[in-house]
Every structure is written in C-alpha cells, then in structure tokens.
Write an enzyme that holds these catalytic residues in place. Structure first.
Site, PDB file in Angstrom:
ATOM      1  N   LYS B  79     -40.270 131.866 100.828  1.00  0.00           N
ATOM      2  CA  LYS B  79     -41.088 131.045 100.027  1.00  0.00           C
ATOM      3  C   LYS B  79     -42.055 130.715 101.304  1.00  0.00           C
ATOM      4  O   LYS B  79     -41.681 130.620 102.234  1.00  0.00           O
ATOM      5  CB  LYS B  79     -40.001 129.937 100.397  1.00  0.00           C
ATOM      6  CG  LYS B  79     -40.020 128.691  99.487  1.00  0.00           C
ATOM      7  CD  LYS B  79     -39.154 127.586  99.172  1.00  0.00           C
ATOM      8  CE  LYS B  79     -39.537 126.354  98.717  1.00  0.00           C
ATOM      9  NZ  LYS B  79     -38.165 125.335  98.898  1.00  0.00           N
ATOM     10  N   SER B 154     -38.214 123.126  94.173  1.00  0.00           N
ATOM     11  CA  SER B 154     -39.548 123.446  94.861  1.00  0.00           C
ATOM     12  C   SER B 154     -39.470 125.331  94.859  1.00  0.00           C
ATOM     13  O   SER B 154     -41.068 125.060  94.660  1.00  0.00           O
ATOM     14  CB  SER B 154     -39.257 122.747  95.995  1.00  0.00           C
ATOM     15  OG  SER B 154     -39.068 122.846  97.554  1.00  0.00           O
ATOM     16  N   SER B 178     -33.854 122.065  95.933  1.00  0.00           N
ATOM     17  CA  SER B 178     -34.739 123.918  95.565  1.00  0.00           C
ATOM     18  C   SER B 178     -34.716 124.790  95.645  1.00  0.00           C
ATOM     19  O   SER B 178     -35.125 125.890  95.645  1.00  0.00           O
ATOM     20  CB  SER B 178     -35.757 123.421  96.501  1.00  0.00           C
ATOM     21  OG  SER B 178     -36.201 121.470  96.855  1.00  0.00           O
TER      22      SER B 178
END
Ligand SMILES: [Mg+2]
Ligand SMILES: [Zn+2]
Lengths: 504, 504, 99
Positions: B79, B154, B178
């Site tokens: 990420k 997210s 997330s």
C-alpha cells in the site's frame, strides 16, 4: 524604530513594584537527540557539525517517521528536576504543540503540557553579597529544540527585510528541559541582579549535575524574561512582556532593567503595556516589540499519540536523587564556613569561577587562605595577561605543592612567583623548577654569615648605627645580602644573623 | 500446473522451495497480469522496475543452497501509505507526487528481509481518508467483481490487486476499516492486528492512535504467514508491543483442521440489528453463523451500548490527529511547492496545501483543527477519548462472556463509483462495524462469507477478539473459510468475472 | 443557527495553513455543520467520571537506548527538497516570528 522613553531606574522603583518570571531552556548533553537516534549537537563532540548532517527522519518530519524517547534524556531530566527541588511526577506525558514554522520539521513541537515530569520546587539564589533569594519553580518539562534559520538578503541576518531563509535541522530534536518559575515578588531594585544570578545558578546546577554542557555562548542555556510592573500597593499583577532569548548573564540583567524602565515610563504617562514577546538587542541594549499574543497562539495541544506515559519508578528517582551533587548555594555556604572566609573573600572566588580550583587545592593540602590568594591573585593576573582561564595554567596539585615549598622555608613568596612562572611555562613540577633553576632559599648559615660580614665591612657606618640601637638600619645590610644571594635567602633569618653579628 | 497467479502465497512458496517455479517466473507472471488488467483495475500507482531483478537475487540465493525464509521469492504488493526507498511513496496524494523516502517502513524492511519481492505500490484514498479509494489523487481503483463499483477503501488498491490476481499478498493499513472493508467488498481476507502488534514506523500517519498495518490476502493462512513476518516490537515505534507472538500461520492451520469451534462462544451485537444491513449482507452473515453453530459453536447475544457513539468519536479523533500528522506537508523539506510571487513562506505553505490536498483531506483537517482548538477540546476531542473508554468497557464486558464477536464487515456490498462521493456522512457510515475495533485497539479479521443474494457481490464476515488474541481470529477465520470453501467447491474468487484488460 | 460560521472556517484555514477560496469556505461551512451536528453526540455520554483513553493499549516507559543511529546523509536529507543551497533547505521570506 523610535527610541523608547525610559524612566530612571530609581524613580521607576519608587513608583512601581517589579515582578519577574524566568523561563530557562537547557539543552541536555545526551549522545543522541530527544526523540531520534541522531547525534546530539548539544553534546560537545558534535557541536560544530555541518548543516543537516545530524538528522534522522523524525527530525525533519519525514513521512512515516516516528519519535522514540531517549532513556538517558529521561534520567537527566529527572536529575535536573530533583536538583531544582521539584517533585517528580509519578506519571507524565508528552503533548503536541501545533504551529507552523519552517524550523519545525513536523510543524508541531513535542513538549509536555498539563503533565510535566517535574513540578513545584525552589532554587536558592545567592546575590553575591550574602543575600539569598529563594526562587519558586513552577515546573520543569521536557521538549525538543527546533532547527536553525539563517535569514538571507536582509541586514545582519535579521528576519526583517530578508528575501529567503535557509533551514538546518541539526538542532531540531535536541533534548531540552524548560524550567519555568512562578512570579518572583519582592526583589525590588535587585530584580535585574536576581535574574542574572538565577541564570548563573541554573547554569551551575546544570554543570554540577553533568546534564548539560551549559555553554551560554553555544545556546545550551537560553532565557526568556517576563517582566511586569504594578503600582505600589496594587494587588493585581500588571501586564507582562516576555523578552525572548536573552542569552548571556549580563544581557539578562540589562534586559530586565531596561524593561522596568521602559514599562515605568509608559505606565507613568498613562499608557498601557501590550502583552507581547519582545526581542533583546545586545548592541543597543534595548528591547523591541515582537509578536503580540493573538488567536494564532491556539496551539491545539493534545496528548502525543505516538508516545506513551513516562512513569519513573520510586527506585529510579531515589537512585538519581542519591547521585545528586550538593546544591551550589549549599556548597558555597558550607565551604565559606569550613574555610572561615569573609563574604568578600568567597565572592572573589565565586565570581572568578575558582571555587572548584580552590577546593581542590585545599584538598591537596594547602591552607584555604593561601589557596584563595594564589588563585584569585597571581594565577588570575597571569591568566588575564595571557587571555586564558586560570584553571588552564596550573593544576590545584601544583599550587598546593608550591605553597608547601613556601611553608617549609624552601621558597620565599617572591621566589615562589618565579617558580610558578616556570610551572606555567611547562618546566615541570614546582620542585623540578626549583631544582632546574636553582631557586631554593640558601639556608646554610655559613654562607649567609660570610655575606653579612662582607656587607658590614663595606658599610661600617651602618654597623655603628645598629650597635647604637638603630635596629632598623639593618635593612640596608639585608638588602645587600639579599642582592648577593640573588634573592634566595630568607630575609628574616638574615636579619636575625645581622643582629647577632652586630651584637658580638 | 495451476496458473501461477491463481496460487495462494503458501502454494507458491511451496513450489518455489521445491524448485518447480522460480521467483523470476512468479514475479514475471504477476507483472504480466498487472500489464494485462491494471489498466482497468488501477490497483497500482507504481510498478517496481526492479522486481524481476530482486526475484533473480532470491533465485540465486536459493540455487547457492542458502536456506531461505518460508515466503522467500513470493511477490508482494505494498500500500502506498508505506514508505519505500526504491519506489515513490505518495499516500495517494498529489502533495507527495514523486516523493522518494530515504528509509523503508519497518514492515517493508521485514518483508524484504523475509525474501518477499515488492511488486509495486497500491492505490488508496488520499492519506487513507475514505472508504472507496475514490479520494485517490491518481484516480479510483475499480472493483474486479464489477468495474463500475468501488473496491472499498482506503486500501482499495491492495484488496483489488489481490482479488484480481495481480499479487498473491499485499500490505494494507487499517485506521477505521481500511483493510477489512475492502476485503469485504472484494471477496478477500483482511486483518487488522491488535494495535501495536505491527510497527507503524514508515506508515504515513493518518491517525496515530488508530492506525495499524496488516495483511491483505486471499486466504487466512496466507495472512497468517504474512503477519508472522511483519509483527513484533520495533524500537522505532514506541507503541509497538514488546512480546512474543504465537505463530498466526499455525493458528490458521489449527483452525482449518476444525480445532476450536466446539464450545466456541461467538457474540452477536444486539445494537447492530439486521435492519442496519443490506438484506443480502445480513443473510450471508447468518448463514456463516449457522455453519459455525453446526460445528459446535455457540451464538450468544451481547450488548455493546456505546457502539452507536463510535462513528462520532472516530470522526473527532481521526481528524484531530490527522490535522496534526498532516501538518508536515508544508513545501519546505519535501513534496509539492506552489510558488507565490512576492509571497511569504506562510503564503507558500497555504497555497501549496490548498493545491496539494483533495477536498476530503481538507475537510478532515479543518474538522480536526476545530475539534482541537481552544474552547472546543473538552466537548469534542476530550469527549471522544472518553467514548473510547466506554467502547473498551463494552468490549471487556462482552469478552467476559464470549470468545469472539462476529458482525457483517460492512453494511452493504460494493456501491457504485460516485454514488456517495458527495455525501461525506453517508460515506462515514460505511465504517460503522469496523471502527469500534480501532477505537479499542482489538484485532479484527474479515473473511469472505459468500455472495449477496440481492446483487451477487461479495460479502465478508468480521470477527473481533480481545487485544493480543489475534491467533484466535486466525483459528476462527480459517475454520469458517475451510467450511465455506468446501461448500462452494473452491475459493469464492473463482466466481469473479474474468478481466479482459480493457475489453469490457 | 449552528456554531460553524464562514468566519470560523476561514480562521481554521489560517490555523491549518490552507488557503481556502470563498467557494470552499461556503461549502465547508455547510458540510462541517452537518458533520458536527452528528458527532457532537459524544458529549452525551462523556461524563466527568469517565477517564479519557488516548492509547488503546495501555503501556508506559517505552524508551530507546542513547545510541547513535538512523542518521541521514545531507544528500538524503535534501533528496526531496523543493529548493536548497546544497546544504540547507531554502524557503521564501518568513513574515512571522518564531514562537
Ligand atoms: Mg516558553
Ligand atoms: Zn519551550
């Protein structure tokens, strides 16, 4: 900027009572920074590092970086808190103080807010003439220093008129302890002196405890001075100003004095004091207005979520307390009594920064008075002439052995000064200098008698005078003998022998 | 042989160990897949140029007889919230476009040390603020199940990459869901470990007291393998827990073998009634519970009366901490700078932050600044921290009665791109079920529970365990996964539509 | 009338160093108003007897040994600098004074 009007200091004191408060920041001399493992520029080893060579990610607020607390900085902060007579909080924590400034890598300073590590203490401050003031300490808290800005394109590196600024983050994250006093009342006309003496005391404590290099010229100790005035008899405190970063003893005294005179002039003419920060100008000896207090001072403090509470154990606190050196004021009082010094004598030693040297010289066997005289007298004189520190010239051991040579009659005072000169010149120990230069007192009576007889023979009229009862006439003979002996004779013994010879 | 990209990490690791597949082949297969489908999915912000070279290094070490860690040679997606030295790290924001970190996040360093091969950086909502990945400055990621729908947020990029077979494993971060909510909408597995189980150092902070890094995978066992690599104390993160963790991979094996379901007490939260969920989501949830019950688990209703305040508390704590964490993006040391002719540095900072941050980020920074500002702190931030205590108490009393708590992972299946983008409040409610775990610091896992009967899209079930009991989640998650996959006759992702690479 | 006013939003923009255009101020005022109305309910249950939790997992006294490490070279430090003189970061003129 127009020159501020000042009231005479005496008049100001007649009409107003000054109340001062001092905030001192001390940079700890740990190996690494408060929250990063970068080398600490407040440690002598690193103080002259090139810009941006002492930075870890968190010092410049790099994305993803996190602070981690230096264990040694905690110990030193507790030590300082204890030396200030403070209570150590069973649990304290860090908070973020949020404000934007280019020298602040994260745009918040990690500090302590409502839970400082040390609180409520007091420091005894000696004003130098035997008068002492107990300064109440509100708190001592840990925080980090900011980086350094250099303003370019303006005059003299000032922020005003600069077109750009350069940022060095070496100093960012240096461990600081901020010591905040309660308002100090009742010092009256001595308020400026107290400010100076307080700063000196804090510096002495820092040195004695070893928590900081405490070099004022390097910014290891910095002072903000709060000053307010209230009319005589008034209950309510006046509006205060905070003069920032006054970084020498002399400047603190001058800045406080200046603010008293400036505020008095304003108040006396019916004006009001603006609550603001002010800047000290060393060159003109004035303060100038800085930032007024405003909404922008909304620092949005909140507990630092990246760090955990600091809860020192009772054992750790007691361990650090047991290791504390004697408080400077207590130590001075003790030594003054032990040495039987007058106030003036002690003040002489303290003001010369020679307390450690005298103490060590006494420990090495010299009498306190002789140790004091050497250090504040001849050694200081030579140091001044050579523009150096007395302690850099000779060791306490050397001074003690020099004095011993006087005490056992090997040297006269005058000879000893010559020996000192040899020691300072690196010729060896006092004994080695005596031997090498052949400076010992001639203690062989035979040699002295021969010289006396020669002198008496050369000045028969003097001999007559002595015999006639004018004993003081012996001085001329003593002079001649001393000259013949190149000064290496004990004048008292020579006199005794002359009287003996003249009487026979 | 099964297609390389459809293998689990564990299967791939076994083939690598046996020498049936090389890491270069595995890595190249994934790079080819990315080239084929990522134009549609947009899971990656950056693909690692050096991936094949890194893989070759692993192959050479293996060929030389070196004993390598279990997952050595397996590709990994990272990420973009995690900083990396060899790829840009933007956290999905324009303000960090092209930013190169001089250090690796601890989890990245640990993954590299374990021989994992970084494939690239995955897309995310800007600074992890969002539940749909639509707030990325680099365009939204699309859900591989339906390219017109959101992949969750997210961490939509990591979840979509894993779901679209563009990586077997990914790293994510979970501040309010997330990792878990994207897993729910993409039919993958996501775990938020206990707060502090995994180091946050190098994870670009959103809300420091809520953020936690964790695994994003296709199976519970793979997640366990990855958590075993990244978990553990890190001196750079004071909030990381210093303890020995049991192997999560082992726990997953035990769970899959059917151990631990008999007598297991599963709490179902009274205050999260079915009416709060899309019918297909609620149905899938109850079917999963029935499966577990059939194996001897006991379903117990528990009450968590303060969960209804969780979203409110979260949307105070998160923006407050974020407003401070994001202050570092100021154009001075890194990132975007907007020049303001004749402007001061304040003007430059303000213009840069206006241009560099997207609307959701600005909204939350302003909200957080408000929540912390003088006069509002107690009512907002202070109260939110108290709600946190109440939620922890709810968990404590629940876990006195049950071993784990189960909820649907999110209220709905994947919604359409653009559907909620202009309604922040509706968007915030997506995190209703996941937020309590972040507020209390407890671990949570989302495991695919099937497809929603009403729209055919994936649904996940969330399990929560007491702090430090991550292994319990792996056991229960693997047990349910095993039962369901048996039922389905293969992984849920087998039912996802084929991606044709632009030919949709 | 809510406590969120355009003036407040503008002030918050100054504190947060985000230059907000008028249109943004108007939009944010409305949005924040709605959000605040929803989150203000935290104070309903946050009574005096409830302690605040700032760390979800209670720990204390986590320290780092005083040993040098993690240092960046000047090149690394300046690697992403928008402007520098080679040693130090450069910013345009500073208006306000340090705190
Ligand atoms: Mg201060
Ligand atoms: Zn300070």
């Amino acid at each position: 900027m127009a020159r501020a009007e000042l009231m005479g200091f005496e008049e100001a004191l007649e009409r107003f009572e000054p109340v001062i408060g001092l905030e001192v920041h001390i940079e700890l001399n740990t190996r690494t920074k408060m929250f990063s493992a970068a080398a600490n520029p407040a440690n002598t080893e690193n103080h002259d590092a090139e810009p941006n060579t002492l930075v870890a990610p968190v010092d410049m607020g790099l994305p993803g970086s996190m602070p981690a607390v230096n264990a040694e900085a905690i110990r030193k902060s507790i030590t300082l808190g204890l030396a200030l007579g403070c209570s150590i909080a069973p649990s304290s924590r860090f908070a973020r103080k949020n404000y934007f400034y280019p020298d602040l890598g994260k745009n918040y300073q990690i500090s302590q807010y409502d839970e400082p590590i040390a609180f409520e203490g007091s420091v005894e401050v000696d004003l130098g003439d035997g008068e002492t003031v107990v300064v109440p300490i509100e708190r001592a808290h840990m925080e980090e220093d900011a980086g350094k800005l250099t303003h370019m394109g303006g005059s003299a590196g000032r922020i005003q008129g600069a077109s750009s600024s350069l940022v060095d983050y070496n100093r960012a994250g240096v461990p600081l302890v901020e010591i905040v006093t309660h308002p100090i009342f009742g010092t009256e006309h001595r308020a400026p002196e107290l400010a100076k003496a307080y700063l000196a005391t804090i510096r002495d404590i820092a040195i004695a405890t070893g928590i900081s290099e405490a070099r004022m010229e390097r910014g290891n100790v910095r002072c903000d001075a709060n000053v307010s005035l209230r009319p005589r008899g008034a209950e309510k405190l006046g509006t205060r100003t905070e003069t920032k970063n006054v970084n020498s003893m002399r400047s603190v005294e001058r800045a406080v004095r200046y603010e008293i005179q400036r505020q008095a002039a304003i108040l006396a003419s019916g004006g009001t004091i603006t609550q603001e920060t002010r800047h000290w100008h060393e060159d003109t000896g004035e303060t100038s207005p800085g930032r007024p207090k405003s909404d922008a001072d909304d620092y949005r403090y909140f507990p630092e979520p990246d760090l955990l509470p600091v809860a020192p154990s009772e054992e750790l606190i007691e361990e650090l307390r047991a290791a504390l050196p004697e408080a400077p004021a207590v130590r001075r009082r003790r030594l003054k009594a032990e040495w039987d010094f007058t106030d003036l004598e002690l003040q002489d030693v303290v003001n010369g920064g020679l307390l450690n040297e005298v103490e060590a010289t006494v420990a090495a066997g010299a009498a306190p008075q002789t140790a004091r005289k050497w250090w504040t007298g001849e050694i200081t004189r030579v140091a001044n002439a050579q523009e150096t520190e007395p302690a850099a010239l000779v060791t306490p051991d050397q001074v003690a052995s020099l004095q011993k040579l006087i005490d056992d009659g090997t040297l006269t005072d005058k000879l000893a000064r010559q020996v000192l000169e040899g020691v300072i010149a690196g010729e060896g120990t006092p004994q080695q200098v005596v031997d090498a230069r052949g400076l010992a007192v001639v203690s062989d009576d035979g040699a002295l008698i021969a010289a006396i007889d020669d002198a008496l023979a050369a000045q028969p009229d003097v001999l007559e005078k002595i015999r006639g009862g004018k004993v003081q006439a012996a001085g001329a003979i003593i002079g001649a003998v001393m000259k013949a002996m190149k000064g290496q004779a004990d004048a008292a013994r020579v006199r005794e022998l002359i009287l003996e010879r003249a009487g026979s | 042989m099964t297609d390389i990209i459809r293998m689990t990490a564990a299967e791939l690791a076994a083939k690598l160990t046996e020498g049936e597949i090389s890491s270069v082949e595995a890595t190249q297969a994934h790079l080819d897949r990315i080239a084929a489908v990522d134009g549609d999915v947009n899971a990656y912000l950056h693909v690692n140029d050096a991936a094949v070279e890194t893989a070759r290094g692993i192959d050479e070490r293996r060929a030389s007889g070196e004993e390598l860690p279990p997952l050595a040679g397996v590709p990994l997606a990272i990420k973009d919230v995690l900083v990396t030295t060899d790829m840009p790290s933007t956290s999905g924001s324009k303000i960090l476009e092209g930013f190169m970190s001089p250090y690796d996040a601890t989890v990245v360093a640990r993954a590299r040390a374990a021989g994992l091969v970084p494939l690239g950086k995955t897309n995310m909502d800007e600074f992890a603020m969002g539940s749909s990945t639509e707030h990325s400055a680099y365009g939204p990621t699309r859900n591989p199940w339906d390219l017109d729908r959101i992949p969750g947020g997210s961490g939509g990029g990591s979840a979509a990459a894993v779901a679209a077979f563009e990586a077997p494993l990914a790293l994510g971060s979970d501040t309010g869901g997330s990792i878990r909510q994207p897993a729910h909408v993409t039919g993958t597995v996501g775990i938020k470990p206990t707060y502090g189980a995994v180091s946050r150092y190098g994870s670009i902070a959103l809300a420091s007291s809520l953020d936690q890094v964790g695994p994003v995978t296709r199976t519970v066992f793979d997640a366990g393998l990855l958590q075993d690599i990244i978990a553990g104390h890190d001196v750079h993160d004071a909030t990381s827990i210093d303890r020995e963790w049991p192997s999560m991979a082992r726990a997953a094996i035990e769970g899959a073998a059917g151990e631990g379901l008999k007598g297991l007490k599963i709490g179902v939260v009274k205050e999260l009634p079915d009416s709060g969920f899309q019918p297909g989501v609620a149905d899938s949830f109850h079917q999963s519970l029935a499966k577990l019950e059939a194996q001897g688990a006991e379903i117990v209703e528990i009450s968590a009366p303060h969960f209804e305040y969780a979203v409110a508390a979260y949307y105070l704590i998160l923006p407050a901490e974020a407003s401070s964490n994001l202050a570092k993006f100021d154009s001075v040391r890194f990132g975007m700078r907007v020049e303001v002719p004749g402007g001061t540095v304040e003007d430059v900072m303000s213009a840069t932050r206006d241009a560099g941050f997207g609307p959701e980020v600005k909204r939350r920074i302003i909200l957080g600044t408000y929540a912390l500002s003088a006069g509002y702190y107690d009512a907002y931030y202070g109260s939110a921290q108290k709600v946190r205590t109440l939620i922890q108490r709810d968990f404590a009393s629940a876990f006195a009665d049950v071993d784990v708590i189960a909820t649907p992972t999110a209220p709905t299946t994947a919604f359409k791109l653009g559907e909620k983008i202009d309604d922040p409040l509706a968007m915030y409610l997506n995190d209703l079920t996941t937020i309590p775990a972040n507020l209390a610091g407890v671990p949570g896992i989302s495991v695919p529970s099937g497809l929603s009967a009403d729209d055919g899209l994936p649904v996940g079930v969330q399990f929560l365990a007491p702090a430090h009991e991550d292994a319990r989640l792996y056991r229960v998650g693997a047990a349910l996964e095993h039962l369901l996959v048996d039922d389905w006759g293969g992984p849920l992702l087998d039912r996802a539509p084929a991606l044709n690479g632009g030919a949709r | 009338m809510s406590e969120i006013t355009p003036e407040l939003v503008r002030h918050l923009g100054v504190l947060a160093r985000i230059q907000l255009e008028d249109e943004e101020v108007t939009r944010l005022t409305g949005e924040l108003d709605a959000i605040v109305e929803n989150i203000a309910k935290v104070s309903q249950v946050a009574s005096d007897d409830v302690p605040a939790t700032s760390h979800p997992i209670p720990m204390q006294n986590v320290f780092r040994p005083d040993e040098v490490g993690d240092m960046l070279t000047t090149d690394q430090a300046l690697q992403n600098a928008p402007d520098s003189d080679g040693d130090r970061f450069r910013v345009t003129a500073i208006l306000g004074e340090e705190q």
